[in-house]
Design a protein around this motif. Structure first.
Motif, PDB file in Angstrom:
ATOM      1  N   THR A   3       0.831  -1.208   0.000  1.00 52.08           N
ATOM      2  CA  THR A   3       0.000   0.000   0.000  1.00 52.08           C
ATOM      3  C   THR A   3       0.861   1.252   0.000  1.00 52.08           C
ATOM      4  O   THR A   3       0.613   2.202  -0.761  1.00 52.08           O
ATOM      5  CB  THR A   3      -0.933   0.006   1.224  1.00 52.08           C
ATOM      6  OG1 THR A   3      -1.746  -1.169   1.206  1.00 52.08           O
ATOM      7  CG2 THR A   3      -1.831   1.227   1.217  1.00 52.08           C
ATOM      8  N   VAL A   4       1.895   1.245   0.837  1.00 47.52           N
ATOM      9  CA  VAL A   4       2.777   2.411   0.938  1.00 47.52           C
ATOM     10  C   VAL A   4       3.657   2.547  -0.301  1.00 47.52           C
ATOM     11  O   VAL A   4       3.788   3.634  -0.883  1.00 47.52           O
ATOM     12  CB  VAL A   4       3.638   2.302   2.211  1.00 47.52           C
ATOM     13  CG1 VAL A   4       4.654   3.444   2.260  1.00 47.52           C
ATOM     14  CG2 VAL A   4       2.767   2.309   3.454  1.00 47.52           C
ATOM     15  N   SER A   5       4.259   1.428  -0.722  1.00 45.21           N
ATOM     16  CA  SER A   5       5.222   1.476  -1.829  1.00 45.21           C
ATOM     17  C   SER A   5       4.570   1.852  -3.155  1.00 45.21           C
ATOM     18  O   SER A   5       5.191   2.525  -3.982  1.00 45.21           O
ATOM     19  CB  SER A   5       5.925   0.123  -1.969  1.00 45.21           C
ATOM     20  OG  SER A   5       6.626  -0.219  -0.793  1.00 45.21           O
ATOM     21  N   LEU A   6       3.332   1.418  -3.362  1.00 48.36           N
ATOM     22  CA  LEU A   6       2.652   1.676  -4.632  1.00 48.36           C
ATOM     23  C   LEU A   6       1.683   2.852  -4.542  1.00 48.36           C
ATOM     24  O   LEU A   6       0.896   3.080  -5.458  1.00 48.36           O
ATOM     25  CB  LEU A   6       1.911   0.423  -5.096  1.00 48.36           C
ATOM     26  CG  LEU A   6       2.809  -0.788  -5.413  1.00 48.36           C
ATOM     27  CD1 LEU A   6       1.973  -2.013  -5.744  1.00 48.36           C
ATOM     28  CD2 LEU A   6       3.749  -0.465  -6.566  1.00 48.36           C
ATOM     29  N   HIS A   7       1.724   3.573  -3.410  1.00 44.89           N
ATOM     30  CA  HIS A   7       0.879   4.756  -3.209  1.00 44.89           C
ATOM     31  C   HIS A   7      -0.592   4.421  -3.474  1.00 44.89           C
ATOM     32  O   HIS A   7      -1.303   5.138  -4.185  1.00 44.89           O
ATOM     33  CB  HIS A   7       1.333   5.901  -4.125  1.00 44.89           C
ATOM     34  CG  HIS A   7       2.790   6.193  -4.038  1.00 44.89           C
ATOM     35  ND1 HIS A   7       3.362   6.783  -2.923  1.00 44.89           N
ATOM     36  CD2 HIS A   7       3.807   5.949  -4.909  1.00 44.89           C
ATOM     37  CE1 HIS A   7       4.665   6.918  -3.122  1.00 44.89           C
ATOM     38  NE2 HIS A   7       4.967   6.408  -4.301  1.00 44.89           N
ATOM     39  N   SER A   8      -1.037   3.318  -2.878  1.00 45.57           N
ATOM     40  CA  SER A   8      -2.390   2.827  -3.100  1.00 45.57           C
ATOM     41  C   SER A   8      -3.206   2.984  -1.830  1.00 45.57           C
ATOM     42  O   SER A   8      -2.783   3.633  -0.866  1.00 45.57           O
ATOM     43  CB  SER A   8      -2.343   1.358  -3.545  1.00 45.57           C
ATOM     44  OG  SER A   8      -3.614   0.877  -3.864  1.00 45.57           O
ATOM     45  N   THR A   9      -4.394   2.393  -1.823  1.00 41.74           N
ATOM     46  CA  THR A   9      -5.251   2.378  -0.644  1.00 41.74           C
ATOM     47  C   THR A   9      -5.431   0.950  -0.177  1.00 41.74           C
ATOM     48  O   THR A   9      -5.214  -0.012  -0.943  1.00 41.74           O
ATOM     49  CB  THR A   9      -6.630   2.985  -0.959  1.00 41.74           C
ATOM     50  OG1 THR A   9      -7.292   2.150  -1.933  1.00 41.74           O
ATOM     51  CG2 THR A   9      -6.490   4.386  -1.496  1.00 41.74           C
ATOM     52  N   VAL A  10      -5.852   0.783   1.066  1.00 44.62           N
ATOM     53  CA  VAL A  10      -6.048  -0.556   1.620  1.00 44.62           C
ATOM     54  C   VAL A  10      -7.111  -1.312   0.813  1.00 44.62           C
ATOM     55  O   VAL A  10      -6.949  -2.490   0.496  1.00 44.62           O
ATOM     56  CB  VAL A  10      -6.455  -0.462   3.102  1.00 44.62           C
ATOM     57  CG1 VAL A  10      -6.819  -1.853   3.642  1.00 44.62           C
ATOM     58  CG2 VAL A  10      -5.333   0.146   3.931  1.00 44.62           C
ATOM     59  N   GLY A  11      -8.201  -0.620   0.463  1.00 47.56           N
ATOM     60  CA  GLY A  11      -9.266  -1.266  -0.281  1.00 47.56           C
ATOM     61  C   GLY A  11      -8.824  -1.758  -1.645  1.00 47.56           C
ATOM     62  O   GLY A  11      -9.219  -2.843  -2.093  1.00 47.56           O
ATOM     63  N   THR A  12      -7.974  -0.965  -2.310  1.00 47.14           N
ATOM     64  CA  THR A  12      -7.488  -1.357  -3.635  1.00 47.14           C
ATOM     65  C   THR A  12      -6.456  -2.466  -3.544  1.00 47.14           C
ATOM     66  O   THR A  12      -6.525  -3.460  -4.275  1.00 47.14           O
ATOM     67  CB  THR A  12      -6.876  -0.145  -4.363  1.00 47.14           C
ATOM     68  OG1 THR A  12      -7.870   0.858  -4.525  1.00 47.14           O
ATOM     69  CG2 THR A  12      -6.333  -0.549  -5.727  1.00 47.14           C
ATOM     70  N   ILE A  13      -5.498  -2.331  -2.644  1.00 48.91           N
ATOM     71  CA  ILE A  13      -4.410  -3.307  -2.560  1.00 48.91           C
ATOM     72  C   ILE A  13      -4.918  -4.663  -2.062  1.00 48.91           C
ATOM     73  O   ILE A  13      -4.274  -5.701  -2.289  1.00 48.91           O
ATOM     74  CB  ILE A  13      -3.279  -2.771  -1.664  1.00 48.91           C
ATOM     75  CG1 ILE A  13      -1.908  -3.272  -2.191  1.00 48.91           C
ATOM     76  CG2 ILE A  13      -3.460  -3.180  -0.220  1.00 48.91           C
ATOM     77  CD1 ILE A  13      -1.501  -2.713  -3.506  1.00 48.91           C
ATOM     78  N   GLN A  14      -6.070  -4.691  -1.397  1.00 53.19           N
ATOM     79  CA  GLN A  14      -6.639  -5.959  -0.947  1.00 53.19           C
ATOM     80  C   GLN A  14      -6.929  -6.880  -2.130  1.00 53.19           C
ATOM     81  O   GLN A  14      -6.933  -8.107  -1.995  1.00 53.19           O
ATOM     82  CB  GLN A  14      -7.925  -5.694  -0.153  1.00 53.19           C
ATOM     83  CG  GLN A  14      -8.516  -6.923   0.512  1.00 53.19           C
ATOM     84  CD  GLN A  14      -7.609  -7.472   1.607  1.00 53.19           C
ATOM     85  OE1 GLN A  14      -7.013  -6.715   2.380  1.00 53.19           O
ATOM     86  NE2 GLN A  14      -7.483  -8.789   1.662  1.00 53.19           N
ATOM     87  N   TRP A  15      -7.124  -6.280  -3.311  1.00 58.57           N
ATOM     88  CA  TRP A  15      -7.382  -7.081  -4.496  1.00 58.57           C
ATOM     89  C   TRP A  15      -6.154  -7.849  -4.965  1.00 58.57           C
ATOM     90  O   TRP A  15      -6.259  -8.739  -5.814  1.00 58.57           O
ATOM     91  CB  TRP A  15      -7.924  -6.199  -5.621  1.00 58.57           C
ATOM     92  CG  TRP A  15      -9.390  -5.955  -5.447  1.00 58.57           C
ATOM     93  CD1 TRP A  15      -9.977  -4.907  -4.815  1.00 58.57           C
ATOM     94  CD2 TRP A  15     -10.446  -6.803  -5.883  1.00 58.57           C
ATOM     95  NE1 TRP A  15     -11.336  -5.046  -4.822  1.00 58.57           N
ATOM     96  CE2 TRP A  15     -11.659  -6.207  -5.490  1.00 58.57           C
ATOM     97  CE3 TRP A  15     -10.495  -8.011  -6.584  1.00 58.57           C
ATOM     98  CZ2 TRP A  15     -12.891  -6.779  -5.751  1.00 58.57           C
ATOM     99  CZ3 TRP A  15     -11.718  -8.593  -6.860  1.00 58.57           C
ATOM    100  CH2 TRP A  15     -12.896  -7.972  -6.445  1.00 58.57           C
TER     101      TRP A  15
END
Length: 476
Positions: free
Chosen positions: A50-62
């Motif tokens: 989540t941090v490394s790819l500048h994403s969100t928890v909801g998105t990275i859960q995929w």
């Protein structure tokens, strides 16, 4: 094999594995262990991603959800693909696909690309997992023993325990990209061993090609996807009434019902998964046990790393290291389970294993942030003995009444049951944990572990339907 008679399955250890069988199993274990470890290593890396790819928890859960959905879609295709191209060729193709997905994941430039490449990985894993079991049984001539099943399933048991340890080590000293790059040399060795050690089973020229049951696949694939997706979303606010839970669950259940009715009708037409085999007591009872076993075992597996990291403040690496006693117990169980099944039978060993696993989960239901690490380590060692034993007896007896031609379908039935059960167990404890957080983290984890204990105790019910020791000793 062309013989369609039913062969007796030896569930004991009197029959030693032949050198040919040992070689085949070695190739399967080395080739498949990367896929098994990968699924658990990535789970603990979600925050880092989540941090490394500048994403969100909801998105990275995929990253994990997409992998899981692709895997359940691939499982029903395995039997048809094996009969069409041969198990060895399909195994090789699955490993190549998985290592390609791993390399692409390591090169991912954002969250969307990583999710897409994980779907590719997941589809390959969905082929690999059932093939490990099917090709191992085929190498043994259609006869299974506790020793054979314990050996084949060793990575499946140790993966959830060793995965967090290896993942923690990688994340502590290396980039997250090495979570995927580490698969490349392992799969490379697995490919070499597969070419040298797996027996050739390519269909003879002129052999009629098995027709893909496209209608069945178009019913079953979205059915399993809907059920697993609904269960994965169950911990969201709104619970079972949330549209993202209710809609896929209802749609998946309806499609599964239509598929089952269609596939269960008498006749010789091909079905993507032959559910009629579930009428055989050995396979039907084993599949039911594997469903509850998946729910019981992975409910605890889901909670344990979270307990150590969130309640006790351990790092990812330390949390993984603290789970090592469970892996030791699981490994030790595999050295003795064959003797236990030979002496007492599959039913009592399975029942006793569930009871041991449930009893060893209770200390975590009573634990807080300052409970003795030595007490919890002892509980994990005992829990490892229980979970390391519980899968072997039902997997060993599952094929007892199955004709050789039905082995791939029997494997798919058991894998689907266990995979859906796994999603069910994780969903239940995730909901419990989420809903109880209003009472504080300690109470939430204690309540969730009580739910995990209850699921394990409930698993005793289908275990009582396994064949008795007397029935196992009779030729069918």
């Amino acid at each position: 094999m062309t013989d369609t008679s039913v062969e007796r399955t030896d569930t004991g250890t009197s029959e030693k594995l032949t050198p040919q069988v040992r070689n085949a199993v070695l190739a399967l274990i080395v080739g498949g262990i990367a896929a098994i470890l990968d699924s658990t290593m990535v789970t603990i890396a979600l925050h880092t991603l989540t941090v490394s790819l500048h994403s969100t928890v909801g998105t990275i859960q995929w990253v994990t959800t997409g992998y899981l959905l692709a895997m359940v879609v691939a499982i029903p295709v395995t039997g048809w693909a094996e009969s069409r191209w041969g198990g060895k060729r399909l195994w090789t193709a699955a490993l190549v696909l998985f290592v390609a997905g791993s390399a692409l994941c390591a090169l991912a430039w954002n969250d969307a690309s990583l999710i897409g490449f994980r779907v590719l990985q997941g589809f390959a894993a969905g082929l690999i997992f059932p093939l490990m079991q099917t090709l191992g049984v085929r190498a043994a001539g259609g006869r299974t023993s506790s020793r054979l099943i314990a050996t084949i399933s060793l990575p499946l048991a140790l993966g959830p325990v060793l995965g967090p340890v290896l993942g923690g080590v990688i994340l502590n000293w290396l980039s997250w990209r090495w979570l995927f790059l580490v698969n490349v040399p392992v799969i490379a060795v697995g490919l070499v061993l597969a070419q040298r050690l797996l027996p050739a089973d390519r269909p003879e020229p002129g052999t009629p090609r098995t027709r893909l049951d496209l209608t069945g696949l178009l019913l079953l694939a979205p059915a399993l996807t809907g059920i697993v997706l609904g269960l994965s979303n169950l911990s969201q606010d709104g619970g079972v009434g949330h549209p993202e839970v209710l809609v896929p669950l209802l749609a998946g259940t309806a499609l599964l019902g239509v598929f089952t009715v269609r596939a269960a009708r008498p006749g010789d037409r091909p079905s993507v998964v032959d559910v009629r085999l579930l009428r055989l007591r050995s396979l039907g009872s084993a599949s039911a046990v594997l469903f509850t076993a998946g729910a019981a075992l992975y409910a605890g597996m889901f909670l344990l790393p979270l307990y150590y990291q969130q309640l006790r403040g351990e790092s990812v690496l330390h949390a993984g290291l603290l789970l090592i006693p469970q892996g030791i117990g699981s490994l030790a169980a595999r050295l003795t389970v064959g003797t236990l099944v030979t002496r007492f039978g599959a039913r009592p060993v399975t029942v006793a294993s569930f009871l041991v696993a449930a009893a060893a989960t209770v200390p975590f239901a009573l634990a807080g942030p300052h409970t003795s690490q030595w007490l919890l380590a002892a509980a994990l060692l005992i829990r490892g003995l229980g979970i390391g034993t519980v899968l072997i007896p039902p997997m060993a007896v599952a094929y007892r009444d199955v004709p050789p031609a039905g082995i791939p379908h029997a494997t798919m039935n058991t894998r689907i049951a266990q995979q859906v059960g796994t999603s069910f167990g994780i969903a239940i404890v995730a909901v419990a944990l989420q809903s109880l957080l209003v009472h504080g983290a300690t109470s939430a984890f204690q309540g969730a572990f009580w739910w995990a204990t209850g699921i394990t105790v409930a698993a005793l019910v289908p275990a009582l339907a396994l064949p008795s020791a007397e029935a196992e000793g009779q030729a069918v």
